[in-house]
Design a protein around this motif. Structure first.
Motif, PDB file in Angstrom:
ATOM      1  N   ASN A   1      -5.722 -14.945  44.664  1.00 21.93           N
ATOM      2  CA  ASN A   1      -5.046 -15.391  45.888  1.00 21.93           C
ATOM      3  C   ASN A   1      -4.455 -16.780  45.725  1.00 21.93           C
ATOM      4  O   ASN A   1      -3.338 -17.039  46.164  1.00 21.93           O
ATOM      5  CB  ASN A   1      -6.019 -15.355  47.069  1.00 21.93           C
ATOM      6  CG  ASN A   1      -6.330 -13.940  47.499  1.00 21.93           C
ATOM      7  OD1 ASN A   1      -5.560 -13.019  47.255  1.00 21.93           O
ATOM      8  ND2 ASN A   1      -7.480 -13.763  48.127  1.00 21.93           N
ATOM      9  N   ALA A   2      -5.189 -17.679  45.090  1.00 20.13           N
ATOM     10  CA  ALA A   2      -4.665 -19.029  44.865  1.00 20.13           C
ATOM     11  C   ALA A   2      -3.451 -18.991  43.933  1.00 20.13           C
ATOM     12  O   ALA A   2      -2.464 -19.694  44.161  1.00 20.13           O
ATOM     13  CB  ALA A   2      -5.750 -19.926  44.285  1.00 20.13           C
ATOM     14  N   TYR A   3      -3.520 -18.169  42.884  1.00 16.02           N
ATOM     15  CA  TYR A   3      -2.386 -18.021  41.961  1.00 16.02           C
ATOM     16  C   TYR A   3      -1.181 -17.443  42.691  1.00 16.02           C
ATOM     17  O   TYR A   3      -0.057 -17.936  42.546  1.00 16.02           O
ATOM     18  CB  TYR A   3      -2.785 -17.115  40.797  1.00 16.02           C
ATOM     19  CG  TYR A   3      -1.644 -16.717  39.903  1.00 16.02           C
ATOM     20  CD1 TYR A   3      -1.158 -17.587  38.936  1.00 16.02           C
ATOM     21  CD2 TYR A   3      -1.040 -15.474  40.023  1.00 16.02           C
ATOM     22  CE1 TYR A   3      -0.102 -17.228  38.122  1.00 16.02           C
ATOM     23  CE2 TYR A   3       0.016 -15.103  39.211  1.00 16.02           C
ATOM     24  CZ  TYR A   3       0.481 -15.984  38.267  1.00 16.02           C
ATOM     25  OH  TYR A   3       1.525 -15.625  37.469  1.00 16.02           O
ATOM     26  N   TYR A   4      -1.399 -16.409  43.482  1.00 17.11           N
ATOM     27  CA  TYR A   4      -0.306 -15.722  44.177  1.00 17.11           C
ATOM     28  C   TYR A   4       0.375 -16.643  45.186  1.00 17.11           C
ATOM     29  O   TYR A   4       1.599 -16.603  45.338  1.00 17.11           O
ATOM     30  CB  TYR A   4      -0.834 -14.465  44.868  1.00 17.11           C
ATOM     31  CG  TYR A   4       0.241 -13.614  45.477  1.00 17.11           C
ATOM     32  CD1 TYR A   4       1.055 -12.821  44.677  1.00 17.11           C
ATOM     33  CD2 TYR A   4       0.459 -13.616  46.848  1.00 17.11           C
ATOM     34  CE1 TYR A   4       2.052 -12.046  45.229  1.00 17.11           C
ATOM     35  CE2 TYR A   4       1.449 -12.842  47.407  1.00 17.11           C
ATOM     36  CZ  TYR A   4       2.249 -12.063  46.596  1.00 17.11           C
ATOM     37  OH  TYR A   4       3.241 -11.292  47.154  1.00 17.11           O
ATOM     38  N   GLU A   5      -0.407 -17.476  45.867  1.00 15.08           N
ATOM     39  CA  GLU A   5       0.155 -18.334  46.913  1.00 15.08           C
ATOM     40  C   GLU A   5       0.827 -19.590  46.362  1.00 15.08           C
ATOM     41  O   GLU A   5       1.789 -20.070  46.930  1.00 15.08           O
ATOM     42  CB  GLU A   5      -0.949 -18.734  47.899  1.00 15.08           C
ATOM     43  CG  GLU A   5      -1.463 -17.574  48.717  1.00 15.08           C
ATOM     44  CD  GLU A   5      -2.709 -17.922  49.506  1.00 15.08           C
ATOM     45  OE1 GLU A   5      -3.172 -19.088  49.415  1.00 15.08           O
ATOM     46  OE2 GLU A   5      -3.231 -17.028  50.195  1.00 15.08           O
ATOM     47  N   SER A   6       0.308 -20.130  45.246  1.00 15.85           N
ATOM     48  CA  SER A   6       0.794 -21.440  44.814  1.00 15.85           C
ATOM     49  C   SER A   6       1.716 -21.399  43.598  1.00 15.85           C
ATOM     50  O   SER A   6       2.259 -22.437  43.228  1.00 15.85           O
ATOM     51  CB  SER A   6      -0.398 -22.349  44.504  1.00 15.85           C
ATOM     52  OG  SER A   6      -1.129 -21.829  43.416  1.00 15.85           O
ATOM     53  N   THR A   7       1.922 -20.245  42.979  1.00 19.31           N
ATOM     54  CA  THR A   7       2.751 -20.169  41.780  1.00 19.31           C
ATOM     55  C   THR A   7       4.142 -19.671  42.144  1.00 19.31           C
ATOM     56  O   THR A   7       4.289 -18.705  42.896  1.00 19.31           O
ATOM     57  CB  THR A   7       2.108 -19.233  40.744  1.00 19.31           C
ATOM     58  OG1 THR A   7       0.772 -19.658  40.505  1.00 19.31           O
ATOM     59  CG2 THR A   7       2.875 -19.235  39.450  1.00 19.31           C
ATOM     60  N   SER A   8       5.149 -20.313  41.581  1.00 18.84           N
ATOM     61  CA  SER A   8       6.529 -19.928  41.876  1.00 18.84           C
ATOM     62  C   SER A   8       6.875 -18.601  41.212  1.00 18.84           C
ATOM     63  O   SER A   8       6.208 -18.160  40.268  1.00 18.84           O
ATOM     64  CB  SER A   8       7.490 -21.021  41.395  1.00 18.84           C
ATOM     65  OG  SER A   8       7.498 -21.071  39.986  1.00 18.84           O
ATOM     66  N   THR A   9       7.925 -17.988  41.697  1.00 19.64           N
ATOM     67  CA  THR A   9       8.370 -16.705  41.149  1.00 19.64           C
ATOM     68  C   THR A   9       8.797 -16.840  39.698  1.00 19.64           C
ATOM     69  O   THR A   9       8.560 -15.940  38.887  1.00 19.64           O
ATOM     70  CB  THR A   9       9.548 -16.159  41.991  1.00 19.64           C
ATOM     71  OG1 THR A   9       9.146 -16.110  43.360  1.00 19.64           O
ATOM     72  CG2 THR A   9       9.946 -14.774  41.537  1.00 19.64           C
ATOM     73  N   ARG A  10       9.388 -17.951  39.344  1.00 19.18           N
ATOM     74  CA  ARG A  10       9.818 -18.191  37.965  1.00 19.18           C
ATOM     75  C   ARG A  10       8.617 -18.168  37.017  1.00 19.18           C
ATOM     76  O   ARG A  10       8.654 -17.530  35.970  1.00 19.18           O
ATOM     77  CB  ARG A  10      10.536 -19.531  37.874  1.00 19.18           C
ATOM     78  CG  ARG A  10      10.964 -19.897  36.470  1.00 19.18           C
ATOM     79  CD  ARG A  10      11.598 -21.253  36.414  1.00 19.18           C
ATOM     80  NE  ARG A  10      12.878 -21.226  37.100  1.00 19.18           N
ATOM     81  CZ  ARG A  10      13.639 -22.278  37.283  1.00 19.18           C
ATOM     82  NH1 ARG A  10      13.258 -23.456  36.854  1.00 19.18           N
ATOM     83  NH2 ARG A  10      14.791 -22.177  37.898  1.00 19.18           N
TER      84      ARG A  10
END
Length: 126
Positions: A27-36
């Protein structure tokens, strides 16, 4: 004298995220990481899976011709290194370490490195 009833000990409630650390990490990765960065990460996972499949095929089925296995596996490893370098350079959290490298320059370095890598892989095949 009547028996006194004592209250049961209070149960500590653990939040859902704390009980599943992998879910919390996702969840933290999904919310805070950009699409790039997610796209680069997906490519890195593909390269790892491709290398593992090639290695398992070499062990379980056949390693003939061995130079083809070496070229394919080296291609996966080399491309993984180039993609990991690209990810490090375009990550906004690392901007202080790569001040003079723009994201466009990092991608151009990645593309040129990939071309050189695959030129050597193709030559190794014969």
């Amino acid at each position: 004298m009547p028996a006194t009833k004592t209250a049961p000990p209070a149960k500590q409630t653990v939040s859902h995220a704390q009980s599943h650390p992998l879910l919390s990490l996702w969840n933290a990765y999904y919310e805070s990481t950009s699409t790039r960065l997610k796209t680069i990460d997906a490519f890195l996972v593909f390269l790892v899976l491709s290398g593992v499949i090639q290695f398992l095929y070499c062990i379980l089925v056949s390693n003939f011709p061995f130079n083809a296995f070496l070229a394919g596996f080296a291609s996966c490893v080399g491309q993984f290194v180039l993609a990991a370098s690209l990810r490090a350079q375009v990550n906004p959290a690392n901007r202080s370490e790569f001040k003079e490298v723009s994201p466009e320059r990092a991608f151009a370095d990645f593309a040129l490195g990939s071309i050189v890598l695959h030129f050597f892989v193709y030559n190794f095949l014969g």
